[in-house]
Design a protein around this motif. Structure first.
Motif, short mmCIF file in Angstrom:
data_model
loop_
_atom_site.label_atom_id
_atom_site.label_comp_id
_atom_site.label_asym_id
_atom_site.label_seq_id
_atom_site.Cartn_x
_atom_site.Cartn_y
_atom_site.Cartn_z
N VAL A 1 1.00 -1.46 14.44
CA VAL A 1 1.74 -1.19 13.11
C VAL A 1 2.47 -2.36 12.31
CG1 VAL A 1 3.14 0.45 11.59
CG2 VAL A 1 2.01 1.27 13.71
N PRO B 1 -1.63 1.25 -2.23
CA PRO B 1 -1.60 2.59 -2.12
C PRO B 1 -0.74 2.69 -1.33
CG PRO B 1 -3.42 1.20 -0.96
CD PRO B 1 -2.72 0.50 -1.98
N SER B 2 -0.35 4.17 -0.81
CA SER B 2 0.49 4.67 0.03
C SER B 2 0.21 4.04 1.36
CB SER B 2 0.30 6.01 0.10
OG SER B 2 1.30 6.61 0.92
N GLY B 3 1.35 3.57 1.98
CA GLY B 3 1.27 3.05 3.51
C GLY B 3 0.88 1.52 3.27
N CYS B 4 0.79 1.02 2.26
CA CYS B 4 0.28 -0.33 2.31
C CYS B 4 1.69 -1.69 2.53
CB CYS B 4 -0.15 -0.89 0.93
SG CYS B 4 0.87 -1.08 -0.29
N GLY B 5 2.87 -1.08 2.60
CA GLY B 5 4.06 -1.83 3.05
C GLY B 5 4.98 -2.10 1.88
N LYS B 6 4.83 -1.52 0.74
CA LYS B 6 5.61 -1.66 -0.47
C LYS B 6 7.39 -1.71 -0.12
CE LYS B 6 3.71 1.50 -3.02
NZ LYS B 6 2.74 1.95 -2.04
N SER B 7 7.48 -0.27 0.41
CA SER B 7 8.95 0.01 0.82
C SER B 7 9.45 -0.82 1.86
CB SER B 7 9.21 1.35 0.93
OG SER B 7 8.81 2.22 -0.04
N THR B 8 8.50 -1.10 2.72
CA THR B 8 9.06 -2.08 3.99
C THR B 8 9.40 -3.64 3.30
OG1 THR B 8 7.50 -0.97 5.27
CG2 THR B 8 8.43 -3.04 6.27
N TYR C 1 6.31 -3.23 13.42
CA TYR C 1 6.92 -2.30 13.87
C TYR C 1 6.73 -1.99 15.42
CZ TYR C 1 9.21 -0.67 9.61
OH TYR C 1 9.92 -0.57 8.49
N GLU D 1 10.09 3.11 -6.78
CA GLU D 1 9.54 4.05 -7.39
C GLU D 1 10.42 5.10 -8.20
OE1 GLU D 1 5.91 5.77 -6.51
OE2 GLU D 1 5.43 4.43 -4.62
N PRO E 1 2.76 -3.51 8.90
CA PRO E 1 2.74 -3.15 7.35
C PRO E 1 3.09 -4.43 6.45
CG PRO E 1 4.77 -2.26 8.19
CD PRO E 1 4.01 -3.00 9.32
N HIS F 1 3.06 2.69 -7.25
CA HIS F 1 1.47 2.97 -6.93
C HIS F 1 0.76 3.35 -8.37
CE1 HIS F 1 3.04 7.02 -5.63
NE2 HIS F 1 2.05 7.54 -6.52
N1 ATP Z 1 10.61 2.70 10.86
C1 ATP Z 1 9.10 2.64 11.00
N2 ATP Z 1 8.57 2.73 12.45
C2 ATP Z 1 7.23 2.60 12.36
N3 ATP Z 1 6.39 2.48 11.51
C3 ATP Z 1 7.00 2.46 10.22
C4 ATP Z 1 8.40 2.52 9.91
N4 ATP Z 1 8.44 2.45 8.54
C5 ATP Z 1 7.25 2.27 8.04
N5 ATP Z 1 6.41 2.55 9.05
C6 ATP Z 1 4.90 2.33 8.58
O1 ATP Z 1 4.72 1.19 7.96
C7 ATP Z 1 3.62 1.32 7.13
C8 ATP Z 1 4.04 0.98 5.67
O2 ATP Z 1 5.01 1.85 5.05
P1 ATP Z 1 5.75 1.79 3.91
O3 ATP Z 1 6.97 2.91 3.85
O4 ATP Z 1 6.21 0.24 3.74
O5 ATP Z 1 4.53 2.03 2.80
P2 ATP Z 1 4.53 2.09 1.07
O6 ATP Z 1 3.72 1.11 0.63
O7 ATP Z 1 5.90 2.16 0.69
O8 ATP Z 1 3.95 3.67 1.04
P3 ATP Z 1 4.48 4.79 -0.03
O9 ATP Z 1 3.70 4.35 -1.26
O10 ATP Z 1 3.79 5.98 0.71
O11 ATP Z 1 5.77 4.97 -0.31
C9 ATP Z 1 3.17 2.82 7.16
O12 ATP Z 1 2.01 2.86 7.75
C10 ATP Z 1 4.46 3.50 7.71
O13 ATP Z 1 4.13 4.65 8.83
#
Ligand code: ATP
Ligand code: MG
Length: 229
Positions: free
Chosen positions: A24, A45-52, A20, A167, A26, A200
């Motif tokens: 950042v 864990p939260s923020g590890c990039g799953k949704s991305t 990003y 999720e 992910p 998670h």
């Molecule tokens: N549009 C964006 N711009 C900048 N950073 C982003 C954006 N979307 C996500 N991030 C960052 O990328 C990282 C991964 O986000 P992601 O949503 O993939 O996490 P996750 O594993 O799904 O977490 P959770 O379990 O909390 O849903 C996080 O640090 C988030 O802040």
């Protein structure tokens, strides 16, 4: 022409990276493949990039580098509407002003599926998920578990090449969660299309999956069967 139910469906991601900003990042060089009948869980864990990762597969985000292949075809440059993918979001995202029936039909209508076929598929899926009596209700008149079932029904009728679930059980209480989890396992096990599931929750990952990908800080740390993990 090959029947769409017998296509050998497959999802591959190759060297996928998403930055990003320079700091950042992910998703860092992730490669994996999921075949028909496989249920892959992304665990971490939260923020590890799953949704991305899910959003990259769906085409809601563009990768910085790397490819997404569906049934052997590189779809990295295609928009979400051109990828025959169905996604269940954490929030279900049902349309509040539409009935259950209209909600389930919405994706097929967008894709201009013929009316007769829409009706037939809705009948099949509502029999299967026990939604018959709920068809004319609006989402506001349903319980959490019923809403969740409608969201799943809407993805099932699409007969997509790939299922993505982010999720989907997180809004349910523990008991309902266990029940719907068992239901999901059976449902998606019979779909003949790859499933990528985000959670998670370790128990969820262990009971649902045929393969588990453990993510940490954007890296794929381990990829194996639940038993091995
Ligand atoms: N549009 C964006 N711009 C900048 N950073 C982003 C954006 N979307 C996500 N991030 C960052 O990328 C990282 C991964 O986000 P992601 O949503 O993939 O996490 P996750 O594993 O799904 O977490 P959770 O379990 O909390 O849903 C996080 O640090 C988030 O802040
Ligand atoms: Mg997430």
């Amino acid at each position: 022409m090959k029947d769409e139910r017998t296509i050998d469906r497959k999802l591959e991601i190759v060297g996928l990276r998403k930055a990003y900003t320079p700091k950042v990042v992910p998703v860092k060089n992730i490669s994996l493949s999921v075949g028909a009948g496989e249920f892959l869980t992304l665990l971490g864990p939260s923020g590890c990039g799953k949704s991305t990762i899910l959003r990259l597969i769906a085409g809601l985000e563009q990768p910085t580098s790397g490819q997404v292949l569906i049934n052997g075809r590189d779809v990295s440059r295609l928009g979400p509407g051109d990828r025959n993918i169905a996604m269940v979001f954490q929030s279900y995202a049902l349309y509040p002003h539409m009935t259950v029936c209209e909600n389930i039909a919405s994706g097929m209508k967008l894709r201009k599926t013929p009316a007769g076929e829409i009706q037939q598929r809705i009948q099949e899926v509502s029999d299967f998920l026990g939604l018959d009596e709920l068809m004319e209700r609006k989402p506001g008149q349903l319980s959490g578990g019923q809403r969740q079932r409608v969201a799943v029904a809407r993805t099932l009728v699409r007969r997509p090449d790939v299922f993505l679930l982010d999720e989907p059980l997180s809004n349910l209480d523990a008991l309902l969660r266990e029940h719907v989890r068992a239901e999901l396992k059976q449902l998606f096990g019979s779909q003949n299309a790859p499933v990528v599931y985000v959670t998670h929750d370790q128990t969820e990952a262990m009971t649902l999956s045929t393969k588990v990908a453990v993510l940490n800080n954007g890296h794929l740390q381990q990829l194996d069967t639940p038993e091995q993990i």
